[in-house]
Design an enzyme around this catalytic site. Structure first.
Site, PDB file in Angstrom:
ATOM      1  CE  LYS A   1     -12.417  65.807   8.789  1.00  0.00           C
ATOM      2  NZ  LYS A   1     -13.673  66.343   8.904  1.00  0.00           N
TER       3      LYS A   1
ATOM      4  CB  SER B   1     -17.001  65.994   8.664  1.00  0.00           C
ATOM      5  OG  SER B   1     -16.491  64.621   8.784  1.00  0.00           O
TER       6      SER B   1
END
Length: 271
Positions: A107, A46
């Protein structure tokens, strides 16, 4: 011959000394991991292109203050958040996800409290203004045991000059209003990810996104599909430096493969 003088203190056994040593060591490691540095490994794609599966990095723990999630296993010893400081847009952070299956996730910080965030046609809009997105050279990642061909769509599979299998993704550079710049991948048009409603970041939370925009369960999606808005007190620290990286081909019983599997050029890369 002189007679030994009794001290009144019983001699410590070797076993008790060993126990004391290991208790001190455990306390030291607990303090180190909770308040200074902690290791983190990358389990998914990701955050491509910056982070590959098999990267290991150190996370600094002091940047944003401390909460229960700063401690191993989220031990509830710290009420709320102490010495709190908000992250900066563009920071790469490790946090504890919401929900009963909470786990550590990494993230990038995109929106801070009060910001509006939206995706339009695959372009990021922050507070109503388009974030510059410039096309750069394709990102090439080799097909390896921890990044098999199944993770690379057919349209992106290729071979390099030596005939080795690779995955070739379209790559772009985004530059936030504060000047922070980073690379993202945009594989294809996925309306629910590339064309969204306007998100207004609530007080005390952040809006986070993965750099691999079409393969990231992040704040664009509500739990359990995504992460939603993440409370500040769930941020554990900031990504600092990569200290090891492996392509997944090493075998524990074959020490020579530990070297052949290593991606030495990734070691020492900062954020």
């Amino acid at each position: 011959m002189a007679t030994p003088v009794a001290t009144g203190k019983p001699a410590r056994s070797e076993t008790s000394e060993s126990i004391r040593f290991f208790l001190k060591l455990a306390l030291f490691v607990f303090i180190l991991r909770s308040f200074i540095f902690a290791p983190f490994s990358i389990p998914s794609e990701s955050m491509l292109p910056r982070l590959l599966i098999g990267d290991y990095l150190f996370v600094s723990k002091w940047n944003y203050g401390y909460s229960r999630w700063s401690l191993p296993w989220g031990i509830p010893l710290i009420p709320g958040r102490i010495f709190g400081r908000d992250p900066t847009r563009g920071d790469t952070v490790v946090f504890r996800s919401m929900g009963p299956d909470d786990h550590d996730v990494i993230k990038r910080v995109i929106g801070l409290p009060g910001d509006t965030v939206q995706m339009r046609g695959g372009q990021l809009f922050l507070n109503g203004r388009a974030v510059p997105k410039d096309r750069v050279a394709d990102f090439i990642v080799p097909i390896t045991p921890n990044f098999p061909s199944e993770k690379c769509g057919t349209a992106f599979q290729d071979v390099d000059a030596d005939g080795a299998a690779i995955c070739r993704y379209p790559r772009f550079r985004e530059t936030l209003p504060n000047g922070r710049s980073y690379e993202v991948l945009d594989q294809e048009n996925i309306p629910r990810a590339d064309d969204t409603d306007v998100y207004r970041v609530p007080a005390g939370t952040v809006f986070l996104m993965g750099d691999n925009r079409d393969d990231s369960a992040d704040s664009r999606f509500a739990p359990p599909e995504g992460m939603g808005y993440i409370p500040m007190d769930r941020i554990e620290g900031r990504a600092l430096v990569t200290f090891w990286s492996t392509d997944g081909s090493a075998e524990w019983l074959k020490p020579w493969t530990w070297v052949s599997a290593a991606r030495f050029r990734r070691i020492g890369q900062g954020f």
